[in-house]
Write a protein that holds these residues in place. Structure first.
Motif, PDB file in Angstrom:
ATOM      1  N   TYR A  16       0.851  -1.185   0.000  1.00  0.00           N
ATOM      2  CA  TYR A  16       0.000   0.000   0.000  1.00  0.00           C
ATOM      3  C   TYR A  16       0.888   1.237   0.000  1.00  0.00           C
ATOM      4  CZ  TYR A  16      -2.634   3.749   2.319  1.00  0.00           C
ATOM      5  OH  TYR A  16      -3.185   4.956   2.656  1.00  0.00           O
ATOM      6  N   LEU A  17       0.397   2.276  -0.654  1.00  0.00           N
ATOM      7  CA  LEU A  17       1.136   3.536  -0.697  1.00  0.00           C
ATOM      8  C   LEU A  17       0.138   4.674  -0.717  1.00  0.00           C
ATOM      9  CD1 LEU A  17       4.228   4.071  -0.888  1.00  0.00           C
ATOM     10  CD2 LEU A  17       3.923   4.389  -3.341  1.00  0.00           C
ATOM     11  N   ARG A  18       0.484   5.765  -0.080  1.00  0.00           N
ATOM     12  CA  ARG A  18      -0.338   6.969  -0.176  1.00  0.00           C
ATOM     13  C   ARG A  18       0.534   8.115  -0.659  1.00  0.00           C
ATOM     14  NH1 ARG A  18      -3.643  10.463   4.388  1.00  0.00           N
ATOM     15  NH2 ARG A  18      -1.532  11.217   4.842  1.00  0.00           N
ATOM     16  N   LEU A  19       0.153   8.650  -1.779  1.00  0.00           N
ATOM     17  CA  LEU A  19       0.820   9.826  -2.317  1.00  0.00           C
ATOM     18  C   LEU A  19       0.073  11.074  -1.877  1.00  0.00           C
ATOM     19  CD1 LEU A  19       1.471   8.602  -5.979  1.00  0.00           C
ATOM     20  CD2 LEU A  19       2.830   8.195  -3.912  1.00  0.00           C
ATOM     21  N   SER A  20       0.810  12.134  -1.689  1.00  0.00           N
ATOM     22  CA  SER A  20       0.207  13.406  -1.311  1.00  0.00           C
ATOM     23  C   SER A  20       0.595  14.474  -2.314  1.00  0.00           C
ATOM     24  CB  SER A  20       0.664  13.822   0.090  1.00  0.00           C
ATOM     25  OG  SER A  20       0.293  12.878   1.065  1.00  0.00           O
ATOM     26  N   CYS A  21      -0.251  15.470  -2.417  1.00  0.00           N
ATOM     27  CA  CYS A  21       0.005  16.607  -3.294  1.00  0.00           C
ATOM     28  C   CYS A  21      -0.315  17.866  -2.506  1.00  0.00           C
ATOM     29  CB  CYS A  21      -0.846  16.518  -4.549  1.00  0.00           C
ATOM     30  SG  CYS A  21      -0.654  17.911  -5.677  1.00  0.00           S
ATOM     31  N   ALA A  22       0.709  18.595  -2.138  1.00  0.00           N
ATOM     32  CA  ALA A  22       0.539  19.806  -1.351  1.00  0.00           C
ATOM     33  C   ALA A  22       0.491  21.019  -2.272  1.00  0.00           C
ATOM     34  CB  ALA A  22       1.687  19.946  -0.363  1.00  0.00           C
ATOM     35  N   ALA A  23      -0.518  21.844  -2.081  1.00  0.00           N
ATOM     36  CA  ALA A  23      -0.703  23.035  -2.908  1.00  0.00           C
ATOM     37  C   ALA A  23      -0.401  24.292  -2.109  1.00  0.00           C
ATOM     38  CB  ALA A  23      -2.125  23.090  -3.445  1.00  0.00           C
ATOM     39  N   SER A  24       0.150  25.272  -2.778  1.00  0.00           N
ATOM     40  CA  SER A  24       0.429  26.551  -2.142  1.00  0.00           C
ATOM     41  C   SER A  24       0.313  27.660  -3.174  1.00  0.00           C
ATOM     42  CB  SER A  24       1.829  26.550  -1.519  1.00  0.00           C
ATOM     43  OG  SER A  24       2.825  26.341  -2.519  1.00  0.00           O
ATOM     44  N   GLY A  25       0.156  28.870  -2.683  1.00  0.00           N
ATOM     45  CA  GLY A  25       0.135  30.012  -3.577  1.00  0.00           C
ATOM     46  C   GLY A  25      -1.183  30.259  -4.275  1.00  0.00           C
ATOM     47  N   GLY A  26      -2.226  29.605  -3.832  1.00  0.00           N
ATOM     48  CA  GLY A  26      -3.534  29.795  -4.435  1.00  0.00           C
ATOM     49  C   GLY A  26      -4.601  29.162  -3.573  1.00  0.00           C
ATOM     50  N   THR A  27      -5.841  29.323  -3.981  1.00  0.00           N
ATOM     51  CA  THR A  27      -6.946  28.715  -3.245  1.00  0.00           C
ATOM     52  C   THR A  27      -7.200  27.334  -3.814  1.00  0.00           C
ATOM     53  OG1 THR A  27      -7.911  30.910  -2.872  1.00  0.00           O
ATOM     54  CG2 THR A  27      -9.335  28.988  -2.535  1.00  0.00           C
ATOM     55  N   PHE A  28      -6.794  26.327  -3.078  1.00  0.00           N
ATOM     56  CA  PHE A  28      -6.817  24.947  -3.567  1.00  0.00           C
ATOM     57  C   PHE A  28      -8.211  24.535  -4.014  1.00  0.00           C
ATOM     58  CE2 PHE A  28      -5.202  20.937  -4.359  1.00  0.00           C
ATOM     59  CZ  PHE A  28      -5.763  19.929  -3.592  1.00  0.00           C
ATOM     60  N   SER A  29      -9.216  24.986  -3.307  1.00  0.00           N
ATOM     61  CA  SER A  29     -10.586  24.583  -3.608  1.00  0.00           C
ATOM     62  C   SER A  29     -11.111  25.173  -4.919  1.00  0.00           C
ATOM     63  CB  SER A  29     -11.516  24.961  -2.457  1.00  0.00           C
ATOM     64  OG  SER A  29     -11.464  26.359  -2.222  1.00  0.00           O
ATOM     65  N   ASN A  30     -10.363  26.033  -5.542  1.00  0.00           N
ATOM     66  CA  ASN A  30     -10.747  26.586  -6.841  1.00  0.00           C
ATOM     67  C   ASN A  30     -10.350  25.693  -8.002  1.00  0.00           C
ATOM     68  OD1 ASN A  30     -11.827  28.857  -5.681  1.00  0.00           O
ATOM     69  ND2 ASN A  30     -10.082  30.170  -6.119  1.00  0.00           N
ATOM     70  N   TYR A  31      -9.676  24.577  -7.689  1.00  0.00           N
ATOM     71  CA  TYR A  31      -9.110  23.747  -8.736  1.00  0.00           C
ATOM     72  C   TYR A  31      -9.527  22.290  -8.612  1.00  0.00           C
ATOM     73  CZ  TYR A  31      -6.001  27.749  -9.215  1.00  0.00           C
ATOM     74  OH  TYR A  31      -5.502  29.013  -9.384  1.00  0.00           O
ATOM     75  N   ASP A  32      -9.866  21.711  -9.747  1.00  0.00           N
ATOM     76  CA  ASP A  32      -9.912  20.259  -9.811  1.00  0.00           C
ATOM     77  C   ASP A  32      -8.483  19.760  -9.661  1.00  0.00           C
ATOM     78  OD1 ASP A  32     -12.144  20.408 -12.675  1.00  0.00           O
ATOM     79  OD2 ASP A  32     -12.625  20.459 -10.538  1.00  0.00           O
ATOM     80  N   MET A  33      -8.345  18.551  -9.166  1.00  0.00           N
ATOM     81  CA  MET A  33      -7.015  17.958  -9.047  1.00  0.00           C
ATOM     82  C   MET A  33      -6.970  16.637  -9.786  1.00  0.00           C
ATOM     83  SD  MET A  33      -4.852  16.777  -5.690  1.00  0.00           S
ATOM     84  CE  MET A  33      -5.856  15.301  -5.533  1.00  0.00           C
ATOM     85  N   GLY A  34      -5.891  16.431 -10.490  1.00  0.00           N
ATOM     86  CA  GLY A  34      -5.721  15.181 -11.202  1.00  0.00           C
ATOM     87  C   GLY A  34      -4.397  14.526 -10.859  1.00  0.00           C
ATOM     88  N   TRP A  35      -4.353  13.230 -11.051  1.00  0.00           N
ATOM     89  CA  TRP A  35      -3.115  12.465 -10.925  1.00  0.00           C
ATOM     90  C   TRP A  35      -2.848  11.796 -12.277  1.00  0.00           C
ATOM     91  CZ3 TRP A  35       0.181  12.398  -6.789  1.00  0.00           C
ATOM     92  CH2 TRP A  35      -0.303  12.891  -5.566  1.00  0.00           C
ATOM     93  N   PHE A  36      -1.624  11.889 -12.686  1.00  0.00           N
ATOM     94  CA  PHE A  36      -1.165  11.263 -13.919  1.00  0.00           C
ATOM     95  C   PHE A  36       0.096  10.471 -13.597  1.00  0.00           C
ATOM     96  CE2 PHE A  36      -3.666  13.442 -17.249  1.00  0.00           C
ATOM     97  CZ  PHE A  36      -4.281  14.405 -16.465  1.00  0.00           C
ATOM     98  N   ARG A  37       0.450   9.575 -14.482  1.00  0.00           N
ATOM     99  CA  ARG A  37       1.692   8.849 -14.298  1.00  0.00           C
ATOM    100  C   ARG A  37       2.384   8.661 -15.645  1.00  0.00           C
ATOM    101  NH1 ARG A  37      -0.649   2.856 -12.507  1.00  0.00           N
ATOM    102  NH2 ARG A  37      -1.625   2.317 -14.503  1.00  0.00           N
ATOM    103  N   GLN A  38       3.689   8.500 -15.554  1.00  0.00           N
ATOM    104  CA  GLN A  38       4.482   8.396 -16.775  1.00  0.00           C
ATOM    105  C   GLN A  38       5.655   7.452 -16.563  1.00  0.00           C
ATOM    106  OE1 GLN A  38       6.054  12.158 -18.180  1.00  0.00           O
ATOM    107  NE2 GLN A  38       6.104  11.430 -20.290  1.00  0.00           N
TER     108      GLN A  38
END
Length: 124
Positions: A16-38
């Motif tokens: 099991y793994l949990r990835l996190s994405c920390a946002a700064s410099g804006g209002t996080f709730s104004n944005y959809d968030m996506g995860w991609f991989r490559q």
């Protein structure tokens, strides 16, 4: 908005793994968030998206049932939980943010902001 993904690492198949994405410099709730991989030599592929309020999600068929996306707008952080990791999940995982209509959230080019990526390696 600036995004920073973290939580990746070297794990074994089935872990099991949990990835996190920390946002700064804006209002996080104004944005959809996506995860991609490559993976090297391939295009960055869509994994999952969650809308601004967290009520709507979209998953790639390949990850349904094992990946769970969530967000905590009060903490300006998004999460990607992965269970039953498989070697084919090995990739660099990126979080991204977009401000437009959620209907296009599976499309990479609609994202405005990207984090630097966190590497996940799954050994068999």
């Amino acid at each position: 908005v600036q995004l920073q993904a973290f939580g990746g690492g070297l794990v074994q198949a089935g872990d099991y793994l949990r990835l996190s994405c920390a946002a700064s410099g804006g209002t996080f709730s104004n944005y959809d968030m996506g995860w991609f991989r490559q993976v090297p030599g391939k295009q960055r592929e869509f994994v999952v998206a969650i809308n601004k309020g967290g009520a709507l999600t979209r998953y790639a068929d390949s990850v349904k049932g094992r990946f769970t996306v969530s967000r905590d707008n009060a903490k300006n952080t998004g999460y990607l939980q992965i269970t039953g990791l498989k070697p084919e999940d090995t990739a660099v995982y990126y979080c991204a943010a977009r401000s437009s209509w959620f209907g296009g959230a599976t499309t990479r080019d609609t994202y405005d902001y990207w984090g630097q990526g966190t590497e996940v390696t799954v050994s068999s």
